[in-house]
Write a protein that holds these residues in place. Structure first.
Motif, PDB file in Angstrom:
ATOM      1  N   GLY A  52       0.751  -1.151  -0.008  1.00 47.19           N
ATOM      2  CA  GLY A  52       0.005  -0.180  -0.042  1.00 47.19           C
ATOM      3  C   GLY A  52       0.800   1.383   0.003  1.00 47.19           C
ATOM      4  O   GLY A  52       2.223   1.230  -0.247  1.00 47.19           O
ATOM      5  N   LYS A  53       0.279   2.399   0.113  1.00 49.31           N
ATOM      6  CA  LYS A  53       1.075   3.516   0.136  1.00 49.31           C
ATOM      7  C   LYS A  53       2.015   3.770   1.751  1.00 49.31           C
ATOM      8  O   LYS A  53       3.136   4.120   1.196  1.00 49.31           O
ATOM      9  N   ILE A  58       0.102  -8.985   3.860  1.00 46.78           N
ATOM     10  CA  ILE A  58       0.584 -10.273   3.449  1.00 46.78           C
ATOM     11  C   ILE A  58      -0.742 -11.281   3.622  1.00 46.78           C
ATOM     12  O   ILE A  58      -1.278 -11.114   4.349  1.00 46.78           O
ATOM     13  N   VAL A  59      -1.114 -11.908   2.612  1.00 51.84           N
ATOM     14  CA  VAL A  59      -2.253 -12.888   2.321  1.00 51.84           C
ATOM     15  C   VAL A  59      -1.698 -14.397   2.373  1.00 51.84           C
ATOM     16  O   VAL A  59      -0.746 -14.530   1.352  1.00 51.84           O
ATOM     17  N   ALA A  60      -2.232 -15.228   3.195  1.00 49.23           N
ATOM     18  CA  ALA A  60      -1.683 -16.555   3.012  1.00 49.23           C
ATOM     19  C   ALA A  60      -2.887 -16.953   2.973  1.00 49.23           C
ATOM     20  O   ALA A  60      -3.822 -17.289   3.823  1.00 49.23           O
ATOM     21  N   LYS A  76      -1.294  -7.747   8.433  1.00 48.18           N
ATOM     22  CA  LYS A  76      -1.108  -6.086   8.052  1.00 48.18           C
ATOM     23  C   LYS A  76      -0.646  -5.339   9.249  1.00 48.18           C
ATOM     24  O   LYS A  76      -1.236  -5.617  10.264  1.00 48.18           O
ATOM     25  N   GLY A  77      -0.186  -4.309   9.049  1.00 51.00           N
ATOM     26  CA  GLY A  77       0.386  -3.475   9.777  1.00 51.00           C
ATOM     27  C   GLY A  77       1.859  -3.250   9.755  1.00 51.00           C
ATOM     28  O   GLY A  77       2.546  -3.360   8.980  1.00 51.00           O
ATOM     29  N   LEU A  78       2.470  -2.454  10.890  1.00 51.71           N
ATOM     30  CA  LEU A  78       3.875  -2.187  11.092  1.00 51.71           C
ATOM     31  C   LEU A  78       4.509  -3.672  11.465  1.00 51.71           C
ATOM     32  O   LEU A  78       4.073  -4.622  12.003  1.00 51.71           O
ATOM     33  N   THR A  79       5.714  -3.913  10.616  1.00 58.19           N
ATOM     34  CA  THR A  79       6.231  -5.133  10.534  1.00 58.19           C
ATOM     35  C   THR A  79       6.520  -5.926  12.162  1.00 58.19           C
ATOM     36  O   THR A  79       5.897  -7.051  12.073  1.00 58.19           O
ATOM     37  N   ILE A  80       7.213  -5.391  12.793  1.00 58.76           N
ATOM     38  CA  ILE A  80       7.261  -6.398  14.095  1.00 58.76           C
ATOM     39  C   ILE A  80       6.008  -6.387  15.044  1.00 58.76           C
ATOM     40  O   ILE A  80       5.934  -7.370  15.599  1.00 58.76           O
ATOM     41  N   LYS A  85      -3.724 -13.322  10.991  1.00 55.03           N
ATOM     42  CA  LYS A  85      -5.042 -13.431  11.669  1.00 55.03           C
ATOM     43  C   LYS A  85      -5.836 -14.128  10.736  1.00 55.03           C
ATOM     44  O   LYS A  85      -5.909 -13.835   9.415  1.00 55.03           O
ATOM     45  N   GLU A  86      -6.511 -15.210  11.181  1.00 46.99           N
ATOM     46  CA  GLU A  86      -7.597 -15.903  10.236  1.00 46.99           C
ATOM     47  C   GLU A  86      -8.530 -14.951   9.545  1.00 46.99           C
ATOM     48  O   GLU A  86      -9.219 -14.419  10.601  1.00 46.99           O
TER      49      GLU A  86
END
Length: 126
Positions: A52-53, A58-60, A76-80, A85-86
């Motif tokens: 995104g901007k 990440i979709v699994a 999704k969100g800040l990396t760490i 989440k299902e």
């Protein structure tokens, strides 16, 4: 003043490296967990990253031979701080329904990822 700035930069760079290692370890353990659960089944496992901007998603997904979503996980969100989440919304959905989502500017990032996964699954068949 300059010494303090240099020390701050070094601390930030080291922190970023440490946080990256933690995130990669989490990602690897998640992937291993899902692939172990699905071992020996006819299901296929795909992952896709959509940028995104500011943030990336990440979709699994675990899909059956017909392209029906069995399980869908979103990170999704800040990396760490981001965790998979299902997402029940996409369970049972057909990947073919999202085939044009990647081209649509206003489509949600998850649907763009599902569109890319559909394309990859289609390429694997041909």
């Amino acid at each position: 003043m300059t010494t303090g700035l240099v020390i701050l930069l070094i601390v930030l760079i080291l922190s970023q490296g440490l946080f990256s290692i933690v995130q990669v370890k989490y990602y690897q353990s998640f992937i291993k967990k899902i692939t172990t659960e699905q071992a020996g089944t006819e299901y296929e496992f795909y992952t896709e990253v959509v940028k995104g901007k500011v943030l990336r998603t990440i979709v699994a997904v675990v899909v059956d031979r017909d392209g029906r979503v069995i399980q869908c996980y979103i990170c999704k969100g800040l990396t760490i701080f981001a965790r998979f989440k299902e997402e029940q919304t996409y369970k049972g959905a057909q990947l073919v329904n999202y085939r044009t989502a990647a081209a649509e500017k206003r489509a949600p990032q998850v649907e763009k990822a599902l569109s890319k996964i559909y394309t990859r699954k289609l390429e694997a068949v041909t």
